[in-house]
Design a protein around this motif. Structure first.
Motif, PDB file in Angstrom:
ATOM      1  N   ILE A   1      33.650  30.342  12.706  1.00 41.87           N
ATOM      2  CA  ILE A   1      33.144  29.875  11.414  1.00 41.87           C
ATOM      3  C   ILE A   1      34.295  29.531  10.474  1.00 41.87           C
ATOM      4  N   ASP A   2      34.242  28.321   9.942  1.00 40.43           N
ATOM      5  CA  ASP A   2      35.234  27.921   8.938  1.00 40.43           C
ATOM      6  C   ASP A   2      34.691  28.256   7.559  1.00 40.43           C
TER       7      ASP A   2
ATOM      8  N   PRO B   1      35.373  31.921   4.598  1.00 38.77           N
ATOM      9  CA  PRO B   1      35.730  33.340   4.486  1.00 38.77           C
ATOM     10  C   PRO B   1      34.529  34.228   4.817  1.00 38.77           C
ATOM     11  N   LEU B   2      34.771  35.265   5.597  1.00 39.65           N
ATOM     12  CA  LEU B   2      33.714  36.213   5.948  1.00 39.65           C
ATOM     13  C   LEU B   2      33.886  37.542   5.216  1.00 39.65           C
TER      14      LEU B   2
ATOM     15  N   ALA C   1      31.218  30.650   1.524  1.00 37.07           N
ATOM     16  CA  ALA C   1      31.477  31.987   2.045  1.00 37.07           C
ATOM     17  C   ALA C   1      30.225  32.845   2.038  1.00 37.07           C
TER      18      ALA C   1
ATOM     19  N   ALA D   1      27.955  31.772   4.803  1.00 35.13           N
ATOM     20  CA  ALA D   1      28.474  32.203   6.102  1.00 35.13           C
ATOM     21  C   ALA D   1      28.299  33.701   6.299  1.00 35.13           C
TER      22      ALA D   1
ATOM     23  N   SER E   1      26.016  35.330   9.218  1.00 37.10           N
ATOM     24  CA  SER E   1      26.672  36.137  10.254  1.00 37.10           C
ATOM     25  C   SER E   1      26.019  37.507  10.364  1.00 37.10           C
TER      26      SER E   1
ATOM     27  N   GLU F   1      36.277  34.353  12.077  1.00 34.82           N
ATOM     28  CA  GLU F   1      36.631  33.388  11.040  1.00 34.82           C
ATOM     29  C   GLU F   1      37.815  32.560  11.502  1.00 34.82           C
TER      30      GLU F   1
ATOM     31  N   TYR G   1      40.150  28.563  10.851  1.00 36.94           N
ATOM     32  CA  TYR G   1      40.675  27.721   9.774  1.00 36.94           C
ATOM     33  C   TYR G   1      41.158  26.390  10.361  1.00 36.94           C
TER      34      TYR G   1
ATOM     35  N   CYS H   1      36.582  24.250  15.223  1.00 41.42           N
ATOM     36  CA  CYS H   1      36.095  25.636  15.187  1.00 41.42           C
ATOM     37  C   CYS H   1      35.665  26.098  16.576  1.00 41.42           C
TER      38      CYS H   1
ATOM     39  N   GLY I   1      38.392  41.166   6.421  1.00 38.62           N
ATOM     40  CA  GLY I   1      38.274  40.146   7.454  1.00 38.62           C
ATOM     41  C   GLY I   1      39.628  39.608   7.884  1.00 38.62           C
TER      42      GLY I   1
ATOM     43  N   ILE J   1      41.551  35.843   9.579  1.00 33.08           N
ATOM     44  CA  ILE J   1      41.520  34.466  10.074  1.00 33.08           C
ATOM     45  C   ILE J   1      42.222  34.438  11.426  1.00 33.08           C
TER      46      ILE J   1
END
Length: 259
Positions: free
Chosen positions: A80-81, A83-84, A141, A144, A148, A175, A177, A213, A245, A247
């Motif tokens: 997922i692109d 922020p989680l 965010a 997402a 999630s 997550e 990028y 992604c 989280g 990246i």
């Protein structure tokens, strides 16, 4: 556990109201050591008066896609692109606490705006991710994060590094990028990865970024056999990373991207 096949689902997450959600699916098999694209990448909106189920997500790309695994050991990863997680001091501030805070030398060091993983990206690549708490990306965010957690509850996925894992787990959310592997926002992916991308997707679209992604997601489980390996969270600051989280980025590509 070593897997025979990895299915990578890429979601370039948009906001709650927009039609800018990119979806793509690809797979890697250990036997052939190749990337194969499933269906056609798509751009969609969230359903009205509802949330997006995994089935609805994958159906946009391939109506016949299934999570059934009868012929080989398969790992399913959603990249997922968006922020989680939010910065840990920002959490404390919202809860009424008074975290340690002074005006930083640079914005990237503001603990209310940027997570440890964001500062890692800045340190390695010289790029500053958008802030979930300070920038408009907070819209994406929250969408997402909500989805999630829904998919964890309904479909047995585990968002990393937030959840503890077991050897038998085969459904993860990470997550990623995409901008890290592009020189500029609307340009193609770096030539080192370009040969793995589907042929008919145009750079600068949400579907194109969803494909990136999906490659990240496959790289998570393919153990560096075809795609570069991903950088996993370090052992230090484990508690903070589990709250904020991480990246997952291509760990051995930064020298290529900075050339």
């Amino acid at each position: 556990m070593s897997f025979d096949r990895v299915i990578g689902i890429g979601w370039d997450a948009g906001g709650w109201m927009g039609s800018n959600h990119g979806i793509a699916i690809c797979q890697w098999e250990r036997r052939t050591n190749q990337i194969k694209w499933i269906g056609a990448p798509a751009e969609i909106s969230l359903p009205v008066q509802s949330l997006l189920s995994i089935k609805e997500l994958t159906c946009q790309v391939d109506p016949f896609f299934t999570f059934k695994d009868t012929d080989m050991k398969t790992l399913f990863v959603i990249g997922i692109d968006a922020p989680l997680g939010f910065p840990a001091p920002f959490h404390k501030l919202l809860k009424g606490e008074i975290p340690d805070m002074i005006k930083p030398d640079k914005e990237i060091y503001n603990p209310f705006a940027y997570r440890l993983t964001d500062r890692e990206i800045y340190s390695v690549f010289g790029k500053k991710p958008l802030s979930a708490s300070f920038d408009r990306i907070g819209n994406n965010a929250t969408a997402a994060m909500m989805h999630s957690r829904l998919w964890e509850k309904e479909e047995g996925f585990k968002a990393l590094p937030f959840r503890e894992t077991a050897e038998y787990d085969n459904r993860f959310i990470i997550e990623v990028y995409p901008a890290l592997v592009k020189e500029k926002r609307f340009e193609e992916v770096h030539e080192h990865l370009r040969r793995f991308m589907p042929k008919n997707e145009n750079p600068g679209t949400d579907a194109y970024d969803a494909c990136i992604c999906a490659l990240y997601a496959v790289a998570f489980g393919s153990e560096g056999e075809l795609l570069p390996k991903l950088a996993h969270p370090p052992n230090e600051n484990e508690a903070v990373i589990k709250e904020e989280g991480w990246i997952y980025y291509f760990s051995n590509m930064h020298h290529l991207l900075l050339d």
